[in-house]
Enzyme design. Structure first.
Site, PDB file in Angstrom:
ATOM      1  N   ASN A   1      -2.666 -31.696  25.869  1.00 32.53           N
ATOM      2  CA  ASN A   1      -2.933 -30.499  26.654  1.00 32.53           C
ATOM      3  C   ASN A   1      -1.855 -30.337  27.717  1.00 32.53           C
ATOM      4  O   ASN A   1      -2.141 -30.181  28.891  1.00 32.53           O
ATOM      5  CB  ASN A   1      -4.330 -30.612  27.302  1.00 32.53           C
ATOM      6  CG  ASN A   1      -4.731 -29.343  28.003  1.00 32.53           C
ATOM      7  OD1 ASN A   1      -4.380 -28.251  27.578  1.00 32.53           O
ATOM      8  ND2 ASN A   1      -5.465 -29.481  29.091  1.00 32.53           N
TER       9      ASN A   1
ATOM     10  N   TYR B   1       6.586 -19.230  30.250  1.00 34.46           N
ATOM     11  CA  TYR B   1       5.335 -19.812  29.774  1.00 34.46           C
ATOM     12  C   TYR B   1       5.008 -19.305  28.369  1.00 34.46           C
ATOM     13  O   TYR B   1       4.721 -20.087  27.469  1.00 34.46           O
ATOM     14  CB  TYR B   1       4.198 -19.488  30.749  1.00 34.46           C
ATOM     15  CG  TYR B   1       2.879 -20.114  30.373  1.00 34.46           C
ATOM     16  CD1 TYR B   1       2.653 -21.471  30.582  1.00 34.46           C
ATOM     17  CD2 TYR B   1       1.847 -19.351  29.829  1.00 34.46           C
ATOM     18  CE1 TYR B   1       1.445 -22.055  30.244  1.00 34.46           C
ATOM     19  CE2 TYR B   1       0.637 -19.928  29.496  1.00 34.46           C
ATOM     20  CZ  TYR B   1       0.440 -21.279  29.704  1.00 34.46           C
ATOM     21  OH  TYR B   1      -0.760 -21.854  29.363  1.00 34.46           O
TER      22      TYR B   1
ATOM     23  N   SER C   1      -2.118 -21.839  24.196  1.00 33.23           N
ATOM     24  CA  SER C   1      -2.570 -20.729  25.040  1.00 33.23           C
ATOM     25  C   SER C   1      -2.477 -19.425  24.258  1.00 33.23           C
ATOM     26  O   SER C   1      -1.605 -19.278  23.397  1.00 33.23           O
ATOM     27  CB  SER C   1      -1.679 -20.632  26.282  1.00 33.23           C
ATOM     28  OG  SER C   1      -1.953 -19.445  27.002  1.00 33.23           O
TER      29      SER C   1
ATOM     30  N   LYS D   1       4.899 -21.628  24.933  1.00 31.36           N
ATOM     31  CA  LYS D   1       3.680 -21.754  24.124  1.00 31.36           C
ATOM     32  C   LYS D   1       3.881 -21.196  22.709  1.00 31.36           C
ATOM     33  O   LYS D   1       3.337 -21.734  21.747  1.00 31.36           O
ATOM     34  CB  LYS D   1       2.498 -21.073  24.828  1.00 31.36           C
ATOM     35  CG  LYS D   1       2.070 -21.801  26.102  1.00 31.36           C
ATOM     36  CD  LYS D   1       1.667 -23.238  25.823  1.00 31.36           C
ATOM     37  CE  LYS D   1       1.141 -23.943  27.053  1.00 31.36           C
ATOM     38  NZ  LYS D   1       0.647 -25.297  26.769  1.00 31.36           N
TER      39      LYS D   1
END
Length: 163
Positions: free
Chosen positions: A14, A76, A63, A80
């Site tokens: 994670n 980000y 995500s 991802k």
């Protein structure tokens, strides 16, 4: 450690830090290092242990930002998307070794990472929801594999809107 505990049969990762458009390039690099490259390093080292089992799993928490893009978070979102692409390709590489690979892509989860967004935390996905999903994947029959799971909050107020 593998000898002490009898091997490795499941990896749950994670990794995640936010990368915002307003940050420096060095902060973008950190975002990519943590979110993508650490996942790649973990998997590349773990496969040699996972393939020794009759059935193993790699489960990555990613995500929805991998596929639903947010203007304030390009580093980000890009990191991802890279995670999802890498793991779906990795599944093709290791599936004949009886290693499942699943990417779980949740919306906003009620964690310290999202407290600054000022949403109603009760409407967000809860950590226990993610744990239930991990358990679902880990217990899945060995003849098939859920490779991608998206989890959204039931109430739309738990979603990121303007980020």
């Amino acid at each position: 450690m593998c000898q002490r505990f009898g091997g490795v049969s499941i990896i749950v990762s994670n990794a995640g830090v936010l990368g915002m458009a307003s940050q420096s390039f060095e902060q973008w690099e950190k975002c990519i290092q943590v979110n993508l490259l650490s996942v790649m390093a973990l998997c590349s080292h773990a496969i040699q242990y996972l393939e020794k089992n009759e059935s193993s799993s790699i489960i990555q928490i990613s995500s929805i930002a991998a596929t639903r893009h947010f203007k304030a978070m390009p580093p980000y979102c890009g990191s991802k998307a890279g995670v999802n692409g890498y793991l779906l390709s990795l599944f093709e590489q290791v599936r004949d070794k009886n290693i499942k690979v699943c990417v779980i892509s949740p919306g906003m989860v009620n964690t310290d990472m999202v407290t600054s967004f000022g949403k109603n935390h009760e409407d967000m996905i809860q950590v226990d929801d993610i744990a239930e999903t991990i358990s679902f994947v880990a217990k899945f029959p060995k003849n098939s594999c859920p490779t991608e799971i998206t989890i959204l909050p039931q109430v739309s107020e738990g979603l990121i809107r303007a980020v």
